[in-house]
Write a protein that holds these residues in place. Structure first.
Motif, PDB file in Angstrom:
ATOM      1  N   GLU A 120      30.653  12.345  53.927  1.00  0.00           N
ATOM      2  CA  GLU A 120      31.293  12.340  55.254  1.00  0.00           C
ATOM      3  C   GLU A 120      31.821  10.949  55.603  1.00  0.00           C
ATOM      4  O   GLU A 120      32.857  10.825  56.262  1.00  0.00           O
ATOM      5  N   VAL A 121      31.115   9.924  55.166  1.00  0.00           N
ATOM      6  CA  VAL A 121      31.586   8.549  55.388  1.00  0.00           C
ATOM      7  C   VAL A 121      32.877   8.323  54.597  1.00  0.00           C
ATOM      8  O   VAL A 121      33.830   7.723  55.101  1.00  0.00           O
ATOM      9  N   LEU A 122      32.913   8.826  53.362  1.00  0.00           N
ATOM     10  CA  LEU A 122      34.125   8.700  52.532  1.00  0.00           C
ATOM     11  C   LEU A 122      35.321   9.351  53.228  1.00  0.00           C
ATOM     12  O   LEU A 122      36.394   8.746  53.318  1.00  0.00           O
ATOM     13  N   VAL A 123      35.135  10.564  53.717  1.00  0.00           N
ATOM     14  CA  VAL A 123      36.229  11.286  54.376  1.00  0.00           C
ATOM     15  C   VAL A 123      36.739  10.489  55.571  1.00  0.00           C
ATOM     16  O   VAL A 123      37.954  10.302  55.736  1.00  0.00           O
ATOM     17  N   GLN A 124      35.830   9.989  56.412  1.00  0.00           N
ATOM     18  CA  GLN A 124      36.245   9.237  57.593  1.00  0.00           C
ATOM     19  C   GLN A 124      36.954   7.932  57.215  1.00  0.00           C
ATOM     20  O   GLN A 124      37.947   7.562  57.841  1.00  0.00           O
ATOM     21  N   ARG A 125      36.464   7.261  56.188  1.00  0.00           N
ATOM     22  CA  ARG A 125      37.118   6.024  55.734  1.00  0.00           C
ATOM     23  C   ARG A 125      38.545   6.291  55.267  1.00  0.00           C
ATOM     24  O   ARG A 125      39.466   5.538  55.578  1.00  0.00           O
ATOM     25  N   ILE A 126      38.716   7.365  54.497  1.00  0.00           N
ATOM     26  CA  ILE A 126      40.046   7.659  53.959  1.00  0.00           C
ATOM     27  C   ILE A 126      40.995   8.085  55.068  1.00  0.00           C
ATOM     28  O   ILE A 126      42.161   7.679  55.089  1.00  0.00           O
ATOM     29  N   LEU A 127      40.511   8.884  56.018  1.00  0.00           N
ATOM     30  CA  LEU A 127      41.352   9.267  57.153  1.00  0.00           C
ATOM     31  C   LEU A 127      41.779   8.028  57.947  1.00  0.00           C
ATOM     32  O   LEU A 127      42.938   7.908  58.357  1.00  0.00           O
ATOM     33  N   LYS A 128      40.848   7.098  58.148  1.00  0.00           N
ATOM     34  CA  LYS A 128      41.181   5.855  58.850  1.00  0.00           C
ATOM     35  C   LYS A 128      42.196   5.044  58.053  1.00  0.00           C
ATOM     36  O   LYS A 128      43.146   4.490  58.601  1.00  0.00           O
ATOM     37  N   ARG A 129      41.999   5.002  56.717  1.00  0.00           N
ATOM     38  CA  ARG A 129      42.936   4.269  55.847  1.00  0.00           C
ATOM     39  C   ARG A 129      44.341   4.849  55.977  1.00  0.00           C
ATOM     40  O   ARG A 129      45.319   4.110  55.961  1.00  0.00           O
ATOM     41  N   SER A 130      44.455   6.172  56.135  1.00  0.00           N
ATOM     42  CA  SER A 130      45.783   6.792  56.250  1.00  0.00           C
ATOM     43  C   SER A 130      46.497   6.298  57.500  1.00  0.00           C
ATOM     44  O   SER A 130      47.714   6.105  57.492  1.00  0.00           O
ATOM     45  N   ILE A 131      45.731   6.066  58.560  1.00  0.00           N
ATOM     46  CA  ILE A 131      46.315   5.561  59.808  1.00  0.00           C
ATOM     47  C   ILE A 131      46.658   4.084  59.671  1.00  0.00           C
ATOM     48  O   ILE A 131      47.757   3.653  60.025  1.00  0.00           O
ATOM     49  N   ASP A 132      45.724   3.302  59.120  1.00  0.00           N
ATOM     50  CA  ASP A 132      45.912   1.854  59.001  1.00  0.00           C
ATOM     51  C   ASP A 132      47.019   1.468  58.023  1.00  0.00           C
ATOM     52  O   ASP A 132      47.746   0.508  58.252  1.00  0.00           O
ATOM     53  N   SER A 133      47.124   2.212  56.906  1.00  0.00           N
ATOM     54  CA  SER A 133      48.070   1.807  55.863  1.00  0.00           C
ATOM     55  C   SER A 133      49.294   2.705  55.778  1.00  0.00           C
ATOM     56  O   SER A 133      50.218   2.408  55.018  1.00  0.00           O
ATOM     57  N   GLY A 134      49.276   3.800  56.514  1.00  0.00           N
ATOM     58  CA  GLY A 134      50.408   4.711  56.458  1.00  0.00           C
ATOM     59  C   GLY A 134      50.471   5.530  55.177  1.00  0.00           C
ATOM     60  O   GLY A 134      51.509   6.091  54.843  1.00  0.00           O
ATOM     61  N   ARG A 135      49.378   5.600  54.444  1.00  0.00           N
ATOM     62  CA  ARG A 135      49.353   6.374  53.194  1.00  0.00           C
ATOM     63  C   ARG A 135      49.236   7.853  53.520  1.00  0.00           C
ATOM     64  O   ARG A 135      48.189   8.333  53.917  1.00  0.00           O
ATOM     65  N   THR A 136      50.331   8.583  53.351  1.00  0.00           N
ATOM     66  CA  THR A 136      50.354  10.000  53.697  1.00  0.00           C
ATOM     67  C   THR A 136      49.430  10.818  52.802  1.00  0.00           C
ATOM     68  O   THR A 136      48.945  11.874  53.222  1.00  0.00           O
ATOM     69  N   ASP A 137      49.161  10.344  51.573  1.00  0.00           N
ATOM     70  CA  ASP A 137      48.271  11.087  50.677  1.00  0.00           C
ATOM     71  C   ASP A 137      46.824  11.039  51.147  1.00  0.00           C
ATOM     72  O   ASP A 137      45.985  11.757  50.630  1.00  0.00           O
ATOM     73  N   ASP A 138      46.537  10.201  52.145  1.00  0.00           N
ATOM     74  CA  ASP A 138      45.185  10.073  52.687  1.00  0.00           C
ATOM     75  C   ASP A 138      45.016  10.785  54.032  1.00  0.00           C
ATOM     76  O   ASP A 138      43.986  10.643  54.673  1.00  0.00           O
ATOM     77  N   ALA A 139      46.006  11.549  54.465  1.00  0.00           N
ATOM     78  CA  ALA A 139      45.968  12.113  55.812  1.00  0.00           C
ATOM     79  C   ALA A 139      45.448  13.545  55.881  1.00  0.00           C
ATOM     80  O   ALA A 139      45.113  14.023  56.960  1.00  0.00           O
ATOM     81  N   ASP A 140      45.361  14.238  54.769  1.00  0.00           N
ATOM     82  CA  ASP A 140      44.956  15.640  54.755  1.00  0.00           C
ATOM     83  C   ASP A 140      43.496  15.759  54.315  1.00  0.00           C
ATOM     84  O   ASP A 140      43.158  15.469  53.170  1.00  0.00           O
ATOM     85  N   GLU A 141      42.638  16.216  55.236  1.00  0.00           N
ATOM     86  CA  GLU A 141      41.200  16.254  54.955  1.00  0.00           C
ATOM     87  C   GLU A 141      40.857  17.174  53.782  1.00  0.00           C
ATOM     88  O   GLU A 141      39.967  16.869  52.989  1.00  0.00           O
ATOM     89  N   SER A 142      41.563  18.278  53.621  1.00  0.00           N
ATOM     90  CA  SER A 142      41.256  19.186  52.502  1.00  0.00           C
ATOM     91  C   SER A 142      41.595  18.525  51.165  1.00  0.00           C
ATOM     92  O   SER A 142      40.864  18.696  50.182  1.00  0.00           O
ATOM     93  N   ILE A 143      42.678  17.767  51.131  1.00  0.00           N
ATOM     94  CA  ILE A 143      43.038  17.038  49.904  1.00  0.00           C
ATOM     95  C   ILE A 143      42.005  15.957  49.619  1.00  0.00           C
ATOM     96  O   ILE A 143      41.587  15.759  48.478  1.00  0.00           O
ATOM     97  N   ILE A 144      41.561  15.270  50.659  1.00  0.00           N
ATOM     98  CA  ILE A 144      40.535  14.225  50.504  1.00  0.00           C
ATOM     99  C   ILE A 144      39.264  14.829  49.914  1.00  0.00           C
ATOM    100  O   ILE A 144      38.700  14.306  48.952  1.00  0.00           O
ATOM    101  N   ARG A 145      38.823  15.940  50.490  1.00  0.00           N
ATOM    102  CA  ARG A 145      37.593  16.579  50.002  1.00  0.00           C
ATOM    103  C   ARG A 145      37.755  17.046  48.550  1.00  0.00           C
ATOM    104  O   ARG A 145      36.817  16.956  47.759  1.00  0.00           O
ATOM    105  N   ASN A 146      38.937  17.509  48.201  1.00  0.00           N
ATOM    106  CA  ASN A 146      39.190  17.923  46.821  1.00  0.00           C
ATOM    107  C   ASN A 146      39.143  16.721  45.875  1.00  0.00           C
ATOM    108  O   ASN A 146      38.600  16.814  44.765  1.00  0.00           O
ATOM    109  N   ARG A 147      39.692  15.587  46.294  1.00  0.00           N
ATOM    110  CA  ARG A 147      39.648  14.373  45.464  1.00  0.00           C
ATOM    111  C   ARG A 147      38.208  13.913  45.253  1.00  0.00           C
ATOM    112  O   ARG A 147      37.845  13.487  44.154  1.00  0.00           O
ATOM    113  N   ILE A 148      37.401  13.998  46.296  1.00  0.00           N
ATOM    114  CA  ILE A 148      35.988  13.607  46.174  1.00  0.00           C
ATOM    115  C   ILE A 148      35.268  14.570  45.226  1.00  0.00           C
ATOM    116  O   ILE A 148      34.518  14.139  44.344  1.00  0.00           O
ATOM    117  N   LYS A 149      35.531  15.869  45.376  1.00  0.00           N
ATOM    118  CA  LYS A 149      34.919  16.865  44.485  1.00  0.00           C
ATOM    119  C   LYS A 149      35.339  16.611  43.039  1.00  0.00           C
ATOM    120  O   LYS A 149      34.512  16.653  42.124  1.00  0.00           O
TER     121      LYS A 149
END
Length: 192
Positions: A120-149
């Motif tokens: 859960e910490v990973l997901v929140q960090r990546i979502l925050k990174r998407s806002i801070d850096s503008g990385r669109t690949d970090d904005a979708d929670e389902s994609i993030i969870r799939n990358r972690i899996k």
């Protein structure tokens, strides 16, 4: 030559820590993601091949990633050592790295540092990174969870490879950046 592998799931802080540690210990930081972006941007023959896989949403084959790393290591053969971030991701890449290091420098991986962070910490960090850096690949929670899996399914097994060589140190990746850097530095100082 000192070779440090920094290991951990997406959002664990590998890139941040690799930058800090590379300066602190005078080691060249090599990020697989940066290598991909550099080769694609400069339209190298390897970059064109990498892009063809990525455009289809496929993983880049181990052999191609290893070839790209080999080129980068050769270009920087005058360095004191390296911190590798994002490589190896599979056991076959770890075996290829052993071969490369022997072939190019007559050395081995010195230490593998694995950062562990709650999902859960990973997901929140990546979502925050998407806002801070503008990385669109970090904005979708389902994609993030799939990358972690995918990391746990395919990459975490590499830690066993290094554990069997007594080269793996597990580090808590939660806390302040400075606290994590200090923990990582303590382990690096034991082998450098």
């Amino acid at each position: 030559m000192d070779i440090i592998v920094l290991f951990g799931p997406p959002g664990s802080g590998k890139g941040t820590q690799a930058e800090i540690l590379s300066k602190k210990f005078n080691l060249k930081h090599i990020s697989t993601g940066d290598l991909f972006r550099y080769n694609i941007k400069n339209e190298t023959s390897l970059g064109i091949q990498v892009k063809s896989y990525m455009d289809k949403g496929n993983l880049v084959p181990d052999e191609l990633t290893t070839e790209m790393l080999k080129d980068e290591l050769k270009r920087n053969s005058d360095q004191k050592g390296f911190i590798l971030d994002g490589y190896p991701r599979t056991t076959s890449q770890a075996e290829a790295l052993d071969f490369l290091l022997k072939e190019l420098f007559e050395t081995n991986v010195s230490l593998t540092l694995a950062l562990y962070v709650e999902d859960e910490v990973l997901v929140q960090r990546i979502l925050k990174r998407s806002i801070d850096s503008g990385r669109t690949d970090d904005a979708d929670e389902s994609i993030i969870r799939n990358r972690i899996k995918e990391y746990y399914d395919k990459t975490a097994i590499v830690s066993e490879y290094y554990k069997n060589q007594n080269k793996l140190r597990e580090i808590a990746g939660e806390g302040t950046i400075e606290e994590i850097t200090n923990s990582l530095s303590t382990e690096i100082e034991k082998v450098i």
